[in-house]
Write a protein that holds these residues in place. Structure first.
Motif, PDB file in Angstrom:
ATOM      1  N   UNK A  54      14.575 -11.781  15.494  1.00 29.54           N
ATOM      2  CA  UNK A  54      14.976 -10.497  16.076  1.00 29.54           C
ATOM      3  C   UNK A  54      14.481  -9.340  15.217  1.00 29.54           C
ATOM      4  N   UNK A  55      14.555  -9.501  13.891  1.00 29.91           N
ATOM      5  CA  UNK A  55      14.048  -8.460  12.993  1.00 29.91           C
ATOM      6  C   UNK A  55      12.550  -8.244  13.211  1.00 29.91           C
ATOM      7  N   UNK A  56      11.782  -9.333  13.383  1.00 32.00           N
ATOM      8  CA  UNK A  56      10.346  -9.214  13.640  1.00 32.00           C
ATOM      9  C   UNK A  56      10.095  -8.463  14.939  1.00 32.00           C
ATOM     10  N   UNK A  57      10.869  -8.791  15.985  1.00 29.89           N
ATOM     11  CA  UNK A  57      10.701  -8.102  17.276  1.00 29.89           C
ATOM     12  C   UNK A  57      10.982  -6.611  17.156  1.00 29.89           C
ATOM     13  N   UNK A  58      12.048  -6.264  16.427  1.00 25.73           N
ATOM     14  CA  UNK A  58      12.402  -4.852  16.268  1.00 25.73           C
ATOM     15  C   UNK A  58      11.333  -4.116  15.464  1.00 25.73           C
ATOM     16  N   UNK A  59      10.836  -4.750  14.411  1.00 29.16           N
ATOM     17  CA  UNK A  59       9.810  -4.094  13.589  1.00 29.16           C
ATOM     18  C   UNK A  59       8.533  -3.833  14.388  1.00 29.16           C
ATOM     19  N   UNK A  60       8.186  -4.764  15.283  1.00 25.76           N
ATOM     20  CA  UNK A  60       6.994  -4.560  16.099  1.00 25.76           C
ATOM     21  C   UNK A  60       7.128  -3.341  17.019  1.00 25.76           C
ATOM     22  N   UNK A  61       8.359  -3.003  17.396  1.00 32.24           N
ATOM     23  CA  UNK A  61       8.580  -1.872  18.294  1.00 32.24           C
ATOM     24  C   UNK A  61       8.387  -0.527  17.597  1.00 32.24           C
ATOM     25  N   UNK A  62       8.438  -0.510  16.270  1.00 29.81           N
ATOM     26  CA  UNK A  62       8.250   0.744  15.543  1.00 29.81           C
ATOM     27  C   UNK A  62       6.782   1.120  15.404  1.00 29.81           C
ATOM     28  N   UNK A  63       5.901   0.147  15.492  1.00 34.75           N
ATOM     29  CA  UNK A  63       4.479   0.437  15.293  1.00 34.75           C
ATOM     30  C   UNK A  63       3.944   1.416  16.337  1.00 34.75           C
TER      31      UNK A  63
ATOM     32  N   UNK B 265       9.704 -24.004  19.858  1.00 35.58           N
ATOM     33  CA  UNK B 265       9.055 -22.890  20.556  1.00 35.58           C
ATOM     34  C   UNK B 265       9.833 -22.463  21.798  1.00 35.58           C
ATOM     35  N   UNK B 266      10.588 -23.371  22.412  1.00 34.24           N
ATOM     36  CA  UNK B 266      11.401 -22.991  23.558  1.00 34.24           C
ATOM     37  C   UNK B 266      12.447 -21.951  23.179  1.00 34.24           C
ATOM     38  N   UNK B 267      13.086 -22.161  22.024  1.00 36.78           N
ATOM     39  CA  UNK B 267      14.077 -21.201  21.543  1.00 36.78           C
ATOM     40  C   UNK B 267      13.428 -19.872  21.178  1.00 36.78           C
ATOM     41  N   UNK B 268      12.245 -19.933  20.577  1.00 32.58           N
ATOM     42  CA  UNK B 268      11.508 -18.717  20.206  1.00 32.58           C
ATOM     43  C   UNK B 268      11.113 -17.923  21.453  1.00 32.58           C
ATOM     44  N   UNK B 269      10.548 -18.619  22.451  1.00 32.71           N
ATOM     45  CA  UNK B 269      10.111 -17.950  23.669  1.00 32.71           C
ATOM     46  C   UNK B 269      11.290 -17.332  24.421  1.00 32.71           C
ATOM     47  N   UNK B 270      12.419 -18.034  24.453  1.00 34.42           N
ATOM     48  CA  UNK B 270      13.600 -17.506  25.126  1.00 34.42           C
ATOM     49  C   UNK B 270      14.092 -16.235  24.443  1.00 34.42           C
ATOM     50  N   UNK B 271      14.118 -16.239  23.114  1.00 34.63           N
ATOM     51  CA  UNK B 271      14.547 -15.051  22.373  1.00 34.63           C
ATOM     52  C   UNK B 271      13.596 -13.876  22.606  1.00 34.63           C
ATOM     53  N   UNK B 272      12.288 -14.128  22.544  1.00 37.11           N
ATOM     54  CA  UNK B 272      11.310 -13.048  22.741  1.00 37.11           C
ATOM     55  C   UNK B 272      11.375 -12.491  24.154  1.00 37.11           C
ATOM     56  N   UNK B 273      11.575 -13.388  25.131  1.00 39.29           N
ATOM     57  CA  UNK B 273      11.639 -12.925  26.518  1.00 39.29           C
ATOM     58  C   UNK B 273      12.814 -11.975  26.724  1.00 39.29           C
ATOM     59  N   UNK B 274      13.924 -12.243  26.051  1.00 37.78           N
ATOM     60  CA  UNK B 274      15.116 -11.410  26.223  1.00 37.78           C
ATOM     61  C   UNK B 274      15.061 -10.163  25.340  1.00 37.78           C
ATOM     62  N   UNK B 275      14.879 -10.366  24.037  1.00 34.07           N
ATOM     63  CA  UNK B 275      14.975  -9.254  23.076  1.00 34.07           C
ATOM     64  C   UNK B 275      13.744  -8.352  23.146  1.00 34.07           C
ATOM     65  N   UNK B 276      12.569  -8.947  22.917  1.00 38.08           N
ATOM     66  CA  UNK B 276      11.347  -8.140  22.871  1.00 38.08           C
ATOM     67  C   UNK B 276      11.029  -7.538  24.235  1.00 38.08           C
ATOM     68  N   UNK B 277      11.212  -8.322  25.297  1.00 42.70           N
ATOM     69  CA  UNK B 277      10.924  -7.814  26.631  1.00 42.70           C
ATOM     70  C   UNK B 277      11.824  -6.650  27.010  1.00 42.70           C
ATOM     71  N   UNK B 278      13.140  -6.806  26.800  1.00 44.51           N
ATOM     72  CA  UNK B 278      14.078  -5.743  27.154  1.00 44.51           C
ATOM     73  C   UNK B 278      13.838  -4.488  26.313  1.00 44.51           C
ATOM     74  N   UNK B 279      13.576  -4.674  25.012  1.00 47.24           N
ATOM     75  CA  UNK B 279      13.362  -3.522  24.137  1.00 47.24           C
ATOM     76  C   UNK B 279      12.076  -2.785  24.494  1.00 47.24           C
ATOM     77  N   UNK B 280      10.999  -3.518  24.802  1.00 52.50           N
ATOM     78  CA  UNK B 280       9.737  -2.874  25.166  1.00 52.50           C
ATOM     79  C   UNK B 280       9.880  -2.073  26.453  1.00 52.50           C
TER      80      UNK B 280
END
Length: 402
Positions: A26-35, A133-148
């Motif tokens: 989640x920290x990685x996803x949030x940091x990517x949003x600041x760039x 990777x299933x857990x990773x993809x599920x987290x990215x789909x929810x957190x990174x997708x919604x935040x973007x």
């Protein structure tokens, strides 16, 4: 749900690592949003000619620090989440192998070695992918997708709604092609199982093949199975080769919408040039979560199907099972007697005829071997080059070769 219970002990054992891994992800996803925000500030300052060299350097330092933090936290989540999936893989493989060793000979008569190898490799690998990777993809789909999407809506609501039109097509296509890839992959694994079994049989029986001059026949059989394996792999390649260009098409379609509508809004000064560039960056971040939505569903389904197949083997019980309260026999009295017994390799009585029938055998105590053990047999069974012979009422004799 019964099959999922197979991996619960490993997940419970590594729950702390999983929590740390998810938090790092989640920290990685949030940091990517600041760039993209830093890029916006830079572009707006440059286009307005209101930025100094020192400010640009500060933005560059921000980017460098974020890149370092992303690298560190990405290492942590990969170590924790993918490491846990490897622990699950190890535990399932050891559990499967330990259980297989307890099964009766009839199970191996019904099951090919290649099938067991496929279970021990491919099925366990699918479970590892689902828990990693299933857990990773599920987290990215929810957190990174919604935040973007949230950041894109913050920049411009209308532009975001237009851009999101092709995005569901990415999710639908990913789900469809993942299912097709799964089916093709299952076919590939089935032919791989056949190929493994055929080659194993030829290698283990190489002496017989050479003795009977069946080399050409054996080679032809391997060639047929090899061609079938290549054929299934080419079918998989066609599906994979169609999938990625299609995803790229939908992504570029969204980019074209941004370029036209966003460019017009930039000219009309509805959004700033920095917002325009940042919007494109968020669109790039959104592509992976949209793919993950379709991919993770199929990934979890494959993992669950593999768990079901593994569970069927683990639920198989040996024909003869020791009682749970059984104790090793240290000393015994009496004798062992077989009266008119038979043996068949087919436990259900169908198929091949009995290998042995009408056998009477008595093992008396008190007879010796060189050392401390011995046997006396009233009806001695001798297996020789002419088959099985029964010699009755044989005299007491020492056995020199145990």
């Amino acid at each position: 749900m019964k099959s999922i219970a197979l991996i619960k002990p490993y997940l419970r054992e590594n729950r702390l690592k999983i929590a740390i891994g998810l938090l790092s992800l989640i920290v990685v996803d949030v940091l990517q949003l600041f760039i993209p925000r830093i890029i916006k500030w830079s572009v707006d300052g440059l286009t307005a000619f209101q930025i100094e060299t020192g400010q640009l350097l500060l933005y560059a330092v921000y980017m460098a620090v974020i890149a370092i933090l992303i690298g560190v936290f990405r290492y942590v989540w990969r170590l924790c989440l993918l490491g846990t999936s490897r622990r699950v893989e190890e535990g399932l493989r050891n559990c499967l192998f330990a259980h297989i060793q307890t099964l009766s000979a009839s199970f191996f008569d019904r099951t090919q070695t290649g099938d067991l190898m496929a279970h021990a490799t491919n099925d366990i690998q699918q479970v590892r992918m689902a828990t990693g990777m299933g857990l990773v993809a599920l987290n990215d789909a929810i957190v990174l997708g919604a935040a973007a999407i949230g950041f894109m809506l913050y920049i411009n609501v209308t532009l975001t709604l237009f851009v999101l039109i092709p995005m569901p097509l990415i999710t639908i296509s990913t789900k469809f092609f993942s299912k097709q890839m799964h089916q093709r992959y299952q076919s590939v694994q089935a032919t791989f199982s056949d190929l493994t079994e055929v080659i194993r049989e030829r290698f283990s029986g190489i002496r017989i093949i050479k003795a009977h001059n069946h080399k050409e026949k054996a080679a032809k059989r391997v060639d047929v199975v090899s061609k079938e394996y290549v054929k299934e792999n080419l079918g998989l390649v066609k599906i994979v080769g169609s999938f990625f260009p299609l995803i790229l098409l939908f992504t570029n379609l969204s980019l074209a919408i941004v370029l036209y509508l966003g460019g017009r809004q930039t000219i009309a000064q509805t959004i700033t040039p920095g917002d325009f560039v940042a919007f494109i960056s968020y669109l790039g971040l959104l592509t992976w979560p949209m793919m993950a939505l379709g991919w993770v569903t199929n990934l979890i389904q494959r993992g669950r199907a593999s768990l079901d197949r593994l569970n069927r083997i683990l639920e198989t019980r040996p024909d003869i099972k020791d009682d749970k309260h059984a104790k090793p026999l240290r000393r015994f009295e009496g004798r062992i007697v077989f009266e008119n017994v038979g043996f068949s390799y087919n436990s259900n009585g169908n198929g091949s005829p009995p290998a042995l029938s009408g056998i009477t055998l008595t093992v008396e105590p008190g007879i010796y071997l060189p050392g401390e053990f011995g046997v006396r047999i009233e009806d001695l069974v001798i297996v020789g080059e002419h088959g099985i012979e029964i010699l009755t009422n044989t005299p007491k004799m020492p056995l020199v070769d145990a």
